[in-house]
Design an enzyme around this catalytic site. Sequence first.
Site, PDB file in Angstrom:
ATOM      1  N   GLU A   9       0.801  -1.233   0.000  1.00  0.00           N
ATOM      2  CA  GLU A   9       0.000   0.000   0.000  1.00  0.00           C
ATOM      3  C   GLU A   9       0.830   1.277   0.000  1.00  0.00           C
ATOM      4  O   GLU A   9       0.470   2.249  -0.648  1.00  0.00           O
ATOM      5  CB  GLU A   9      -0.948   0.008   1.205  1.00  0.00           C
ATOM      6  CG  GLU A   9      -2.082  -0.990   1.081  1.00  0.00           C
ATOM      7  CD  GLU A   9      -3.023  -0.941   2.267  1.00  0.00           C
ATOM      8  OE1 GLU A   9      -3.310   0.168   2.755  1.00  0.00           O
ATOM      9  OE2 GLU A   9      -3.457  -2.013   2.712  1.00  0.00           O
ATOM     10  N   ASP A  83      -2.374  -4.507   3.535  1.00  0.00           N
ATOM     11  CA  ASP A  83      -2.478  -4.699   4.985  1.00  0.00           C
ATOM     12  C   ASP A  83      -3.357  -5.896   5.360  1.00  0.00           C
ATOM     13  O   ASP A  83      -4.330  -6.198   4.662  1.00  0.00           O
ATOM     14  CB  ASP A  83      -3.036  -3.438   5.650  1.00  0.00           C
ATOM     15  CG  ASP A  83      -2.015  -2.315   5.676  1.00  0.00           C
ATOM     16  OD1 ASP A  83      -0.831  -2.588   5.423  1.00  0.00           O
ATOM     17  OD2 ASP A  83      -2.403  -1.164   5.961  1.00  0.00           O
ATOM     18  N   ASP A  85      -5.994  -6.639   7.017  1.00  0.00           N
ATOM     19  CA  ASP A  85      -7.283  -6.327   7.626  1.00  0.00           C
ATOM     20  C   ASP A  85      -8.321  -6.180   6.521  1.00  0.00           C
ATOM     21  O   ASP A  85      -8.034  -6.455   5.348  1.00  0.00           O
ATOM     22  CB  ASP A  85      -7.192  -5.055   8.486  1.00  0.00           C
ATOM     23  CG  ASP A  85      -6.697  -3.842   7.695  1.00  0.00           C
ATOM     24  OD1 ASP A  85      -6.679  -3.888   6.441  1.00  0.00           O
ATOM     25  OD2 ASP A  85      -6.317  -2.829   8.325  1.00  0.00           O
ATOM     26  N   GLU A  87      -9.784  -3.548   5.102  1.00  0.00           N
ATOM     27  CA  GLU A  87      -9.455  -2.573   4.059  1.00  0.00           C
ATOM     28  C   GLU A  87      -8.374  -3.126   3.142  1.00  0.00           C
ATOM     29  O   GLU A  87      -8.435  -2.973   1.920  1.00  0.00           O
ATOM     30  CB  GLU A  87      -8.998  -1.254   4.687  1.00  0.00           C
ATOM     31  CG  GLU A  87     -10.090  -0.479   5.398  1.00  0.00           C
ATOM     32  CD  GLU A  87     -11.240  -0.074   4.482  1.00  0.00           C
ATOM     33  OE1 GLU A  87     -10.977   0.442   3.377  1.00  0.00           O
ATOM     34  OE2 GLU A  87     -12.401  -0.275   4.873  1.00  0.00           O
ATOM     35  N   TYR A 300       1.893  -5.126  13.185  1.00  0.00           N
ATOM     36  CA  TYR A 300       0.779  -4.386  12.583  1.00  0.00           C
ATOM     37  C   TYR A 300      -0.014  -3.636  13.640  1.00  0.00           C
ATOM     38  O   TYR A 300      -0.291  -4.162  14.723  1.00  0.00           O
ATOM     39  CB  TYR A 300      -0.132  -5.335  11.806  1.00  0.00           C
ATOM     40  CG  TYR A 300      -1.147  -4.611  10.960  1.00  0.00           C
ATOM     41  CD1 TYR A 300      -0.743  -3.654  10.032  1.00  0.00           C
ATOM     42  CD2 TYR A 300      -2.513  -4.849  11.114  1.00  0.00           C
ATOM     43  CE1 TYR A 300      -1.656  -2.968   9.261  1.00  0.00           C
ATOM     44  CE2 TYR A 300      -3.445  -4.177  10.343  1.00  0.00           C
ATOM     45  CZ  TYR A 300      -3.021  -3.230   9.425  1.00  0.00           C
ATOM     46  OH  TYR A 300      -3.936  -2.544   8.669  1.00  0.00           O
ATOM     47  N   ARG A 302      -3.143  -2.095  13.629  1.00  0.00           N
ATOM     48  CA  ARG A 302      -4.613  -2.064  13.739  1.00  0.00           C
ATOM     49  C   ARG A 302      -5.103  -3.441  14.152  1.00  0.00           C
ATOM     50  O   ARG A 302      -5.269  -4.329  13.328  1.00  0.00           O
ATOM     51  CB  ARG A 302      -5.241  -1.614  12.420  1.00  0.00           C
ATOM     52  CG  ARG A 302      -4.878  -0.172  12.068  1.00  0.00           C
ATOM     53  CD  ARG A 302      -5.454   0.294  10.743  1.00  0.00           C
ATOM     54  NE  ARG A 302      -5.080   1.665  10.486  1.00  0.00           N
ATOM     55  CZ  ARG A 302      -3.952   2.035   9.872  1.00  0.00           C
ATOM     56  NH1 ARG A 302      -3.096   1.107   9.457  1.00  0.00           N
ATOM     57  NH2 ARG A 302      -3.665   3.306   9.688  1.00  0.00           N
ATOM     58  N   HIS A 349      -4.325 -11.406  13.606  1.00  0.00           N
ATOM     59  CA  HIS A 349      -2.941 -11.080  13.903  1.00  0.00           C
ATOM     60  C   HIS A 349      -2.756 -10.748  15.374  1.00  0.00           C
ATOM     61  O   HIS A 349      -3.695 -10.826  16.153  1.00  0.00           O
ATOM     62  CB  HIS A 349      -2.436  -9.940  13.004  1.00  0.00           C
ATOM     63  CG  HIS A 349      -3.480  -8.949  12.625  1.00  0.00           C
ATOM     64  ND1 HIS A 349      -4.128  -8.978  11.426  1.00  0.00           N
ATOM     65  CD2 HIS A 349      -4.007  -7.919  13.308  1.00  0.00           C
ATOM     66  CE1 HIS A 349      -5.009  -7.994  11.363  1.00  0.00           C
ATOM     67  NE2 HIS A 349      -4.954  -7.339  12.486  1.00  0.00           N
TER      68      HIS A 349
END
Length: 686
Positions: A9, A83, A85, A87, A300, A302, A349
């Site tokens: 990203e 990422d 997640d 998104e 990570y 989030r 995670h």
Amino acid sequence: MAKTLVIVESPAKAKTIEKFLGKSHYTVKASVGHVRDLPKSKLGVDIENNFEPQYINIRGKGDVIKELKKEAKKSKQVYLATDPDREGEAISWHLAHILDIDEDKNCRIEFNEITKEAIKKAIKNPRNININIVDAQQARRVLDRLLGYQISPILWQKVRKGLSAGRVQSVTTKLICDREKDINAFVPKEYWTIEINAKTEDNKDIVFKFYGKSNEKLELENEEIVNDILKQIENKDLIVEKIESKSRRKAAPKPFTTSMLQQEAANKLSFTTKKTMMIAQELYEGIDIEGEGTVGLISYIRTDSKRISEEAKDRSKEYILDELGNQYYKNASEDKKKGKDSKKVQDAHEAIRPTSVYRTPDSIKSSLSKDQFKLYNLIWRRFVASQMEDSVFDVLNVECKVGDFIFKATGSKMKFDGYTKIYNFTEREDKILPPIEEGDLLNIEEFIPNQHFTQPPARYTEASLVKTLEELGIGRPSTYAPTIATILNRGYVEKQGTSLYPTELGVIVTNILEDNFQKFIDVDFTAQMENELDNIEEGNTDWKCVVAQVYAPLKEAIETAIANVEKVNMDEETDEICELCGSNMVIKYGRFGKFMACKNYPECKNTKPLVNKIGVKCPKCEDGDIILRKSKKGKAFYGCSNYPNCDFVSWSKPTGEVCEDCGSYMVEKVTKTETKSVCSNKECKK
């Protein structure tokens, strides 16, 4: 020879990963976030066609998409490494669509940290795109679009342009408005305390606090009750009845989730949620460390999981045993507090932790900015502390009797520092009671009765708001910071010090939404939506069915609101007179906040900045008014209206009072329990 293309990203992450994989066999490129989304110019959801999203390539991403297509075409394999997640999964899905990649093929790789080992392990274990996770993101995006794009225009028509409503932001604003209502409706309740200053037989001081009568706790509600007790215990002996000694353990903290990191960074470092996430992103994506090159320093960022990998646990055990000693390591099998989280978490995670426990904060301090060091230091210490033994205190409880009434004193002394050897951001002093034994007769020096009043609930800070959002199940770790930023930018909420206040605009918008869209800004509804998104992600629910169930009552509410909501006049007439035409000035809302304009607009177009007077004269020049100002970073402070002729400034709000002891001006000090006046002179103890 054809290379393998890896798409991430961010450019910073691409640089770090390409170093690990090597340029000879891999090319790493960045999508720079989303490449496809719903159009900004229209709803972008085909309601008649089962809520089909009408995605378009994002404007301004043409060159990025062109480069990615070019690289994909000449590559032997394309891995989507966005990422880990919702998104990130959705971005991979959109990339697969643009680059004509079969989403059922093993094209998706993910990693929880940006280290050489994690990246190479991910390359060896590709998987297909998880369409259930993508659908959860699509449901969230479409629901937010339907609510935002269909309710916001009503606010534009009835209040003013530029306003917005949202599934999470409107509930968050409502929480802050509701807290202000509670504060305004609060009625203080009187209560009293009684302390006894006493001396032991060795002439040592000890303070006892009133507890009750015959092991029954009594509330001292008024002065009459206090005077009656003081009369009953006058000239009576203070006798030590019972001494209880015990050990108390304070459990080591769990490693950071996103919300806990935001709360601790706010409380310990005074960081905003936005600043915390920005710096954490830098630490995650990679920092150029002297002697190592670019490397990701933390996992990570989030996550709502407290899980730690076995490898990370093993490394932390080695570090604790080597550097601190056996007594500081807590065997996981002995952790009796270990258990399931009370709420559903996305456990894909780990918790936030350093990628290497041996990369201590001090060892890399020279490679970090001041704020990066502060946050990394907090994360590293929290992780190490989470694997350490509890701290242990010796607690001494002393119970005394005066007549029929009981008074108590408590002392504590740290017996074993445990995890606080590493994670201790506040000074703690032992409270050691003097030597004392049961049956001792103590000398009463004085009785000290004190009147108190209960305090209203505290206004939210960013830290306490994040905690509340998490407890209520509103939003996800990734949404807390942008949600708070949105309601501040929209002017629905403002910060004074660390406290969040609703603005007049925020109250008006919330009232309109409460009256017309009660269901959609209800805490329970918003939390239930998060549960539905989880169900979609787990493959238990069709995302379009969830959207359809929400849209039916929304459509009805919108039609009713358009017909019934009355236009709100936000203009507030003031006593200030326009110097051009003599009419009264009114307060208006503009793109950049409030300003003053002539009531006779458009005939008279006189405008001027709005001055927020607090009703206090300047203590320095005694002529100007103290006004509330904002720094370049948006922090509130107080200054003189005669600036630049008078340079008085204060971070704290002046009260208009003067200190009786030193003559300095008094300021308002807000704590969690009360608001009081204190002297602005730090050398004065008033």
